[in-house]
Design a protein around this motif. Structure first.
Motif, PDB file in Angstrom:
ATOM      1  N   LEU A  24       0.884  -1.374   0.071  1.00  0.00           N
ATOM      2  CA  LEU A  24      -0.056  -0.033  -0.137  1.00  0.00           C
ATOM      3  C   LEU A  24       0.963   1.104  -0.258  1.00  0.00           C
ATOM      4  N   THR A  25       0.961   1.968  -1.213  1.00  0.00           N
ATOM      5  CA  THR A  25       1.918   3.017  -1.480  1.00  0.00           C
ATOM      6  C   THR A  25       0.868   4.174  -1.844  1.00  0.00           C
ATOM      7  N   HIS A  26       1.511   5.380  -1.828  1.00  0.00           N
ATOM      8  CA  HIS A  26       1.022   6.345  -2.370  1.00  0.00           C
ATOM      9  C   HIS A  26       0.378   6.181  -4.013  1.00  0.00           C
ATOM     10  N   GLU A  27       1.269   5.686  -4.706  1.00  0.00           N
ATOM     11  CA  GLU A  27       0.933   5.331  -6.009  1.00  0.00           C
ATOM     12  C   GLU A  27      -0.167   4.283  -6.118  1.00  0.00           C
ATOM     13  N   VAL A  28      -0.173   3.465  -5.289  1.00  0.00           N
ATOM     14  CA  VAL A  28      -1.269   2.622  -5.335  1.00  0.00           C
ATOM     15  C   VAL A  28      -2.675   3.095  -4.998  1.00  0.00           C
ATOM     16  N   ALA A  29      -2.622   4.032  -3.734  1.00  0.00           N
ATOM     17  CA  ALA A  29      -3.775   4.686  -3.526  1.00  0.00           C
ATOM     18  C   ALA A  29      -4.251   5.681  -4.544  1.00  0.00           C
ATOM     19  N   THR A  30      -3.424   6.267  -5.287  1.00  0.00           N
ATOM     20  CA  THR A  30      -4.043   7.133  -6.508  1.00  0.00           C
ATOM     21  C   THR A  30      -4.505   6.450  -7.407  1.00  0.00           C
ATOM     22  N   ALA A  31      -4.164   4.936  -7.777  1.00  0.00           N
ATOM     23  CA  ALA A  31      -4.798   4.340  -8.857  1.00  0.00           C
ATOM     24  C   ALA A  31      -6.030   3.525  -8.221  1.00  0.00           C
ATOM     25  N   ILE A  32      -6.168   3.576  -7.044  1.00  0.00           N
ATOM     26  CA  ILE A  32      -7.453   3.026  -6.505  1.00  0.00           C
ATOM     27  C   ILE A  32      -8.441   4.062  -6.462  1.00  0.00           C
ATOM     28  N   GLN A  64      -4.794  11.945   0.659  1.00  0.00           N
ATOM     29  CA  GLN A  64      -4.390  13.082  -0.596  1.00  0.00           C
ATOM     30  C   GLN A  64      -4.199  12.191  -1.844  1.00  0.00           C
ATOM     31  N   ALA A  65      -3.297  10.922  -1.639  1.00  0.00           N
ATOM     32  CA  ALA A  65      -3.245  10.212  -2.702  1.00  0.00           C
ATOM     33  C   ALA A  65      -4.420   9.644  -3.639  1.00  0.00           C
TER      34      ALA A  65
END
Length: 472
Positions: A24-32, A64-65
């Motif tokens: 669970l990273t910011h990149e993953v959160a943005t994609a979700i 934020q992501a």
């Protein structure tokens, strides 16, 4: 198209749970966030999403992501910042918006995650959008998040005062007798919501409650104990404090404060089924006074006392599978006034069919404060039988173990049903007992629950069932 990552270990049947910085990273959160927009929000004809987060250090960044992913797809974001999960459901309900709550509930400090809902707090699960979110998020991680022609806006809103007022309007506590209440917030969201709702931190009228706080300082590292009241070890401090302070009741909230457990004046843990019966009867009485029929939902491993007492009071008890997505769907389908689970999730029609630990706690306080008996006496009638609690057994083959149980115990007046796992019932004749075995969806475990009208019968059936389940 690049190779799409497998997100099945992160995006599960009901929510998102992962280790921050690992899966669970910011990149993953943005994609979700972008996937939630395309799989749920935009197809529903919505253009805004409300987002909140709990006290974990990773919460604001992940929120934020997610917002960035939603904005990229042209969806506006309303951020309510720090909140409990039922605080997010309240915002989704009153604002009529889909929502994302950034939380890992009772999981340890390394975790975070998300709970998603449609407008008015309607659940998003595996078969109601979350599967599509998983697929799209995986694709967006591989190929990048597509950009909408117009980027969505971001705004902030403070809703905790409205949340507190809303709950107080549902369960007035101004006229209860003075009560001393110990609350263990476990350094989690109860430390934020209890002062707002039961105190006067939100500027509301003071209630006749003396709150004795335990671990109200928000700290997502959980320095005192995990925020999981289902584990008896995490209730020890609350039990001791209730006895030390001579309190009328103790309350323990989980990490995101959507579940609440109660401890009576002796320091004894109150079974969630007793709370289900108590609140279910209160809501039934209110409905009948208004000239309406009351339907109350209980999951299939709740005490048999629950449907027995509800039916005697004129309610229609409805049995449900275990799990919030099943109960929420059944609540809406039957327009049920209330629903309760053994895990201390309590659901309310007047709270958008969503669960609220705080609202359940307020019902218990209202019932306790409306009469003079101690909590143990008030609830004794709702806890007449003996239950094993949920016992987990590691098994190599859950299906084979379940079949052994069926072959050994079915017959001889034992009724069988398979609504959720295998339920065996010998409740209509002596000795009265029932048992349920359910396989875990994620681990090689078989879960056993047994209840009997007599303690010795419960122990005998429990031991006999475990011997068969754990056969080598």
């Amino acid at each position: 198209m690049n190779d799409a990552p497998d997100l099945s270990g992160l995006i599960k049947a009901y929510d998102v749970r992962g280790i921050v910085g690992d899966n669970l990273t910011h990149e993953v959160a943005t994609a979700i966030g972008a996937a939630f927009a395309d799989a749920v929000v935009l197809p529903d004809g919505e253009s805004q999403v409300v987002i909140g987060h709990d006290m974990r250090d990773s919460g604001p960044g992940l929120a934020q992501a997610i917002a960035a992913g939603l904005n990229a797809r042209g969806v506006d974001v309303v951020s309510i910042g720090l909140c409990s999960t039922d605080g997010l459901y309240h915002a989704s309900g009153v604002l009529d918006l889909p929502g994302v709550m950034v939380t890992a509930s009772h999981n340890p400090a390394a975790y975070n995650g998300m709970k998603m809902c449609r407008s008015r707090a309607r659940a998003v699960g595996e078969n109601s959008g979350l599967g599509e979110v998983r697929s799209l998020a995986s694709r967006y991680l591989a190929d990048g998040v597509p950009q909408a022609d117009a980027v969505g806006a971001f705004s902030e809103r403070d809703t905790v005062g409205d949340y507190a007022s809303f709950l107080r309007s549902l369960v007035p506590l101004e006229n209860v007798r003075p009560l001393k209440v110990v609350v263990d917030a476990a350094n989690a969201m109860g430390g934020y919501t209890v002062p707002a709702v039961l105190g006067n931190a939100a500027g509301l009228e003071a209630l006749p409650l003396e709150i004795v706080p335990l671990y109200f300082e928000l700290d997502g590292t959980f320095p005192n104990h995990e925020a999981n009241p289902l584990d008896p070890a995490n209730l020890v401090d609350l039990q001791a404090a209730v006895r030390e302070h001579g309190a009328d009741i103790g309350l323990a909230f989980d990490g995101d404060a959507d579940r609440c457990f109660a401890v009576d004046e002796r320091g004894e843990v109150v079974p969630a089924s007793a709370i289900t019966a108590l609140v279910g009867l209160r809501e039934t009485a209110r409905e009948r006074e208004a000239g309406r029929q009351a339907t109350v939902i209980h999951n299939l491993i709740s005490s048999r006392a629950v449907p027995e007492q509800l039916e005697a009071a004129g309610a229609i008890p409805a049995r449900s599978r275990v799990g919030h997505s099943f109960i929420k769907a059944q609540m809406a389908e039957l327009n049920a006034v209330f629903g309760g689970e053994h895990s201390a999730h309590f659901y309310f029609r007047d709270f958008f069919y969503a669960d609220s630990g705080m609202l359940a706690a307020m019902h218990v306080l209202a019932a306790l404060g409306a009469q003079d008996k101690p909590l143990s006496e008030l609830l004794a009638i709702h806890d007449p039988y003996t239950a094993s609690g949920e016992i987990n057994s590691t098994v190599a083959d859950a299906a084979a173990a379940t079949q052994r149980v069926r072959e050994t115990f079915a017959g001889d007046g034992v009724a069988v049903d398979e609504m959720d796992g295998l339920t065996l019932s010998h409740w209509d004749s002596e000795p009265r007992w029932w048992a349920n075995v359910r396989a875990s969806n994620t681990e090689p475990l078989l879960r056993l629950n047994v209840e009997a009208a007599d303690p010795e019968v419960m122990e005998r059936q429990r031991d006999a069932l475990l011997a068969v389940i754990r056969e080598a």
